[in-house]
Design an enzyme around this catalytic site. Structure first.
Site, PDB file in Angstrom:
ATOM      1  N   ASP A   1       0.864  -1.178   0.000  1.00  0.00           N
ATOM      2  CA  ASP A   1       0.000   0.000   0.000  1.00  0.00           C
ATOM      3  C   ASP A   1       0.908   1.237   0.000  1.00  0.00           C
ATOM      4  OD1 ASP A   1      -1.599   2.147   0.670  1.00  0.00           O
ATOM      5  OD2 ASP A   1      -2.530   1.162   2.402  1.00  0.00           O
TER       6      ASP A   1
ATOM      7  N   GLY B   1      -9.729   4.423  -6.115  1.00  0.00           N
ATOM      8  CA  GLY B   1      -8.443   3.740  -6.228  1.00  0.00           C
ATOM      9  C   GLY B   1      -7.379   4.349  -5.330  1.00  0.00           C
ATOM     10  N   VAL B   2      -6.172   4.431  -5.863  1.00  0.00           N
ATOM     11  CA  VAL B   2      -5.045   4.907  -5.066  1.00  0.00           C
ATOM     12  C   VAL B   2      -5.223   6.387  -4.686  1.00  0.00           C
ATOM     13  CG1 VAL B   2      -3.520   5.481  -7.025  1.00  0.00           C
ATOM     14  CG2 VAL B   2      -2.538   4.755  -4.845  1.00  0.00           C
ATOM     15  N   ASP B   3      -5.865   7.148  -5.553  1.00  0.00           N
ATOM     16  CA  ASP B   3      -6.136   8.573  -5.275  1.00  0.00           C
ATOM     17  C   ASP B   3      -6.975   8.707  -3.995  1.00  0.00           C
ATOM     18  OD1 ASP B   3      -6.175  11.298  -5.749  1.00  0.00           O
ATOM     19  OD2 ASP B   3      -7.644  11.207  -7.373  1.00  0.00           O
TER      20      ASP B   3
ATOM     21  N   SER C   1      -2.506   4.705 -14.236  1.00  0.00           N
ATOM     22  CA  SER C   1      -3.435   4.361 -15.336  1.00  0.00           C
ATOM     23  C   SER C   1      -3.797   2.877 -15.410  1.00  0.00           C
ATOM     24  CB  SER C   1      -2.894   4.785 -16.719  1.00  0.00           C
ATOM     25  OG  SER C   1      -3.027   6.173 -16.907  1.00  0.00           O
TER      26      SER C   1
ATOM     27  N   TYR D   1      -8.392   3.419 -15.065  1.00  0.00           N
ATOM     28  CA  TYR D   1      -8.130   3.987 -16.394  1.00  0.00           C
ATOM     29  C   TYR D   1      -7.819   2.930 -17.453  1.00  0.00           C
ATOM     30  CZ  TYR D   1      -8.382   8.932 -14.999  1.00  0.00           C
ATOM     31  OH  TYR D   1      -8.807  10.168 -14.584  1.00  0.00           O
TER      32      TYR D   1
HETATM   33  P1  ADP Z   1      -5.949   4.973 -12.551  1.00  0.00           P
HETATM   34  O1  ADP Z   1      -7.275   5.726 -12.512  1.00  0.00           O
HETATM   35  O2  ADP Z   1      -4.780   5.855 -12.937  1.00  0.00           O
HETATM   36  O3  ADP Z   1      -6.040   3.716 -13.340  1.00  0.00           O
HETATM   37  P2  ADP Z   1      -6.232   3.513 -10.002  1.00  0.00           P
HETATM   38  O4  ADP Z   1      -6.112   4.082  -8.635  1.00  0.00           O
HETATM   39  O5  ADP Z   1      -7.564   3.007 -10.424  1.00  0.00           O
HETATM   40  O6  ADP Z   1      -5.660   4.643 -11.006  1.00  0.00           O
HETATM   41  O7  ADP Z   1      -5.206   2.330 -10.155  1.00  0.00           O
HETATM   42  C1  ADP Z   1      -3.825   2.494 -10.319  1.00  0.00           C
HETATM   43  C2  ADP Z   1      -3.119   1.320  -9.657  1.00  0.00           C
HETATM   44  O8  ADP Z   1      -3.027   1.575  -8.258  1.00  0.00           O
HETATM   45  C3  ADP Z   1      -3.838  -0.029  -9.802  1.00  0.00           C
HETATM   46  O9  ADP Z   1      -2.852  -1.021 -10.094  1.00  0.00           O
HETATM   47  C4  ADP Z   1      -4.448  -0.225  -8.406  1.00  0.00           C
HETATM   48  O10 ADP Z   1      -4.556  -1.609  -8.084  1.00  0.00           O
HETATM   49  C5  ADP Z   1      -3.379   0.411  -7.549  1.00  0.00           C
HETATM   50  N1  ADP Z   1      -3.747   0.815  -6.177  1.00  0.00           N
HETATM   51  C6  ADP Z   1      -4.962   1.059  -5.626  1.00  0.00           C
HETATM   52  N2  ADP Z   1      -4.826   1.416  -4.328  1.00  0.00           N
HETATM   53  C7  ADP Z   1      -3.494   1.409  -4.050  1.00  0.00           C
HETATM   54  C8  ADP Z   1      -2.690   1.668  -2.897  1.00  0.00           C
HETATM   55  N3  ADP Z   1      -3.245   2.029  -1.739  1.00  0.00           N
HETATM   56  N4  ADP Z   1      -1.331   1.545  -3.005  1.00  0.00           N
HETATM   57  C9  ADP Z   1      -0.745   1.204  -4.167  1.00  0.00           C
HETATM   58  N5  ADP Z   1      -1.447   0.938  -5.294  1.00  0.00           N
HETATM   59  C10 ADP Z   1      -2.793   1.032  -5.229  1.00  0.00           C
END
Ligand code: ADP
Length: 182
Positions: free
Chosen positions: A18, A40-42, A127, A131
């Protein structure tokens, strides 16, 4: 699980986990153009950093930032100094400049890291979640763009990709194995 290579004496490494727990100078975020938080990560980064993050984004970047670019903020409650909010492309079949835009998102973060004097940077797989960027192609762009930057003049001596799933990790490990480390 950790894989790593050295590029000009600088470390490029992969880990599972994470990204909000990473103790690095700068944590990159996979943001959207509006820079108002999201899923997601955002979403995870905004929750962990706290509400002042959104305040700073609204105050300093009221127009957001275009796809393929990034902006820097304080990291607030994250164990980092800065957050680099990068906007990767939405995958639309691959013929809409997606590889260049994805490379631009990573490169913009690394240039900001250099301006800030950051020595360590953690990246998620930009992405490659909501995305929809194809995993094999996305991992290659990510690894190659970072490796290219590490071959040049930079303050950054560690880049860590923090990958959320085994599948994504394996894709990045494959791309890392293809990099020329000479
Ligand atoms: P995007 O909209 O750019 O595709 P996402 O957040 O949907 O961004 O996903 C980008 C990557 O981050 C994916 O591989 C997702 O599994 C991953 N992800 C989601 N949460 C976390 C986290 N807390 N730490 C690291 N990676 C994460």
């Amino acid at each position: 699980m950790t894989d790593e290579i050295l590029v000009e004496g600088r470390r490029l490494e992969l880990t599972r986990g994470d990204i909000t727990a990473e103790r690095v100078d700068a944590v990159a975020n996979a943001a959207n153009e509006a820079l108002r938080g999201g899923g997601g990560v955002d979403g995870a980064i905004h929750r962990a950093a706290g509400p002042l993050l959104l305040d700073e984004l609204q105050r300093r970047y009221p127009e957001g930032t275009p796809t393929g670019t990034a902006v820097a903020t304080d990291a607030y409650d994250l164990p980092a100094r800065w957050i680099l909010h990068a906007v990767g492309p939405v995958w639309r079949g691959g013929t809409h400049g997606e590889p260049e835009l994805l490379a631009g998102a990573y490169r913009s973060c690394l240039l900001l890291a250099d301006e800030l004097g950051a020595r360590s940077v953690a990246f998620p797989a930009i992405s490659m979640g909501i995305y929809g960027y194809p995993p094999h192609a996305g991992a290659r762009v990510a690894i190659n763009t970072v490796a290219e930057h590490l071959r040049g003049t930079t303050t950054v001596d560690v880049v860590r990709f923090v990958l959320f799933s085994d599948e994504t990790y394996e894709r990045f490990a494959g791309a890392l194995a293809e990099v020329e480390t000479e």
